[in-house]
Design a protein around this motif. Structure first.
Motif, short mmCIF file in Angstrom:
data_model
loop_
_atom_site.label_atom_id
_atom_site.label_comp_id
_atom_site.label_asym_id
_atom_site.label_seq_id
_atom_site.Cartn_x
_atom_site.Cartn_y
_atom_site.Cartn_z
N VAL A 10 17.30 24.95 22.41
CA VAL A 10 18.49 24.71 22.95
C VAL A 10 19.42 23.44 22.33
N ASN A 11 18.65 22.49 21.73
CA ASN A 11 19.55 21.53 21.14
C ASN A 11 20.18 22.04 19.89
N LEU A 12 19.71 23.00 19.26
CA LEU A 12 20.39 23.43 18.07
C LEU A 12 21.53 24.36 18.56
N GLN A 13 21.27 25.00 19.59
CA GLN A 13 22.41 26.06 19.92
C GLN A 13 23.34 24.98 20.60
N SER A 14 23.53 24.19 21.44
CA SER A 14 24.24 23.34 21.73
C SER A 14 25.08 22.81 20.81
N LEU A 15 24.35 22.28 19.76
CA LEU A 15 25.09 21.36 18.62
C LEU A 15 26.05 22.51 17.89
N THR A 16 25.40 23.70 17.62
CA THR A 16 26.32 24.56 16.89
C THR A 16 27.49 25.17 17.93
N ALA A 17 27.17 25.20 19.25
CA ALA A 17 28.23 25.78 20.05
C ALA A 17 29.42 24.83 20.07
N SER A 18 29.22 23.35 19.75
CA SER A 18 30.22 22.38 19.82
C SER A 18 31.00 22.93 18.28
N LEU A 19 30.24 23.05 17.35
CA LEU A 19 30.83 23.29 15.86
C LEU A 19 31.67 24.63 16.13
N PHE A 20 31.09 25.79 16.77
CA PHE A 20 31.85 26.89 16.91
C PHE A 20 33.15 26.69 17.81
N GLY A 21 33.19 25.86 18.63
CA GLY A 21 34.15 25.47 19.54
C GLY A 21 35.44 24.98 18.42
N VAL A 22 34.83 24.07 17.66
CA VAL A 22 35.85 23.25 16.63
C VAL A 22 36.86 24.28 15.68
N SER A 23 35.79 25.43 15.32
CA SER A 23 36.10 26.31 14.39
C SER A 23 36.98 27.35 14.92
N ALA A 24 36.79 27.77 16.39
CA ALA A 24 37.55 28.63 17.30
C ALA A 24 38.98 27.96 17.35
N GLY A 25 38.95 26.63 17.77
CA GLY A 25 40.20 25.95 17.89
C GLY A 25 41.10 25.73 16.66
N ILE A 26 40.52 25.54 15.65
CA ILE A 26 41.27 25.45 14.32
C ILE A 26 41.77 27.05 14.15
N LEU A 27 40.85 27.85 14.34
CA LEU A 27 41.60 29.35 14.06
C LEU A 27 42.70 29.84 14.80
N GLY A 28 42.54 28.96 16.14
CA GLY A 28 43.65 29.66 17.02
C GLY A 28 43.26 30.83 17.75
N LEU A 29 41.89 30.82 18.18
CA LEU A 29 41.58 32.12 18.64
C LEU A 29 42.02 31.73 20.45
N GLU A 30 42.31 32.94 21.09
CA GLU A 30 42.32 32.73 22.59
C GLU A 30 41.88 33.77 23.24
N SER A 31 41.69 33.42 24.65
CA SER A 31 41.24 34.47 25.69
C SER A 31 39.63 35.09 25.10
N TYR A 32 39.68 36.25 25.21
CA TYR A 32 38.55 36.99 24.97
C TYR A 32 38.02 37.04 23.51
N SER A 33 39.03 36.96 22.70
CA SER A 33 38.44 36.78 21.17
C SER A 33 37.64 35.38 20.92
N GLY A 34 38.01 34.40 21.64
CA GLY A 34 37.33 33.18 21.42
C GLY A 34 35.85 33.36 22.10
N PHE A 35 35.81 33.79 23.32
CA PHE A 35 34.46 33.97 23.82
C PHE A 35 33.59 35.10 23.15
N LEU A 36 34.25 35.99 22.62
CA LEU A 36 33.42 36.93 21.69
C LEU A 36 33.15 36.29 20.28
N TYR A 37 33.93 35.45 19.95
CA TYR A 37 33.42 34.63 18.65
C TYR A 37 32.15 33.83 19.00
#
Length: 118
Positions: A25-52
């Motif tokens: 769970v700690n690993l997944q929480s840390l990587t979730a934040s990193l995935f959020g950073v990358s999704a924001g930088i990539l400019g993903l919106e809506s369902y594509s971000g959640f699918l990512y």
């Protein structure tokens, strides 16, 4: 599910199950934040971000399985994808951290999306 003879030979310790789950769970929480950073930088919106997030969280679980669980399962001749010796069940292993990391993902996703698009 292990048989009674297997449990007598190699007992399952509840503290170890809790530790393994907490580590995942700690690993997944840390990587979730990193995935959020990358999704924001990539400019993903809506369902594509959640699918990512969903795809990369499952990839994280698969990599954790390959690196930490599979070598010991092969040595003990367990069937493939059997996580019952180290976790409470396969559903907990593969999808347990999805909801825990979702808030961190959304937080960092919206923060970095706003920073990049501003």
């Amino acid at each position: 599910m292990p048989s009674e003879l297997e449990l007598q030979i190699s007992p399952i310790v509840q503290e170890s199950l809790v530790h393994n789950t907490r580590t995942l769970v700690n690993l997944q929480s840390l990587t979730a934040s990193l995935f959020g950073v990358s999704a924001g930088i990539l400019g993903l919106e809506s369902y594509s971000g959640f699918l990512y997030y969903l795809i990369f969280s499952l990839i994280t679980s698969a990599l954790f399985y390959v690196v930490r669980v599979a070598p010991t399962s092969i040595a003990s001749e367990k069937p493939p994808l059997d996580t019952s010796r180290y976790f409470r069940g396969p559903v907990e292993f593969w999808t347990g951290g999805l909801m825990n990391g979702l808030a961190g993902f959304i937080l960092t996703w919206t923060l970095f999306y706003g920073l990049v698009s501003a």
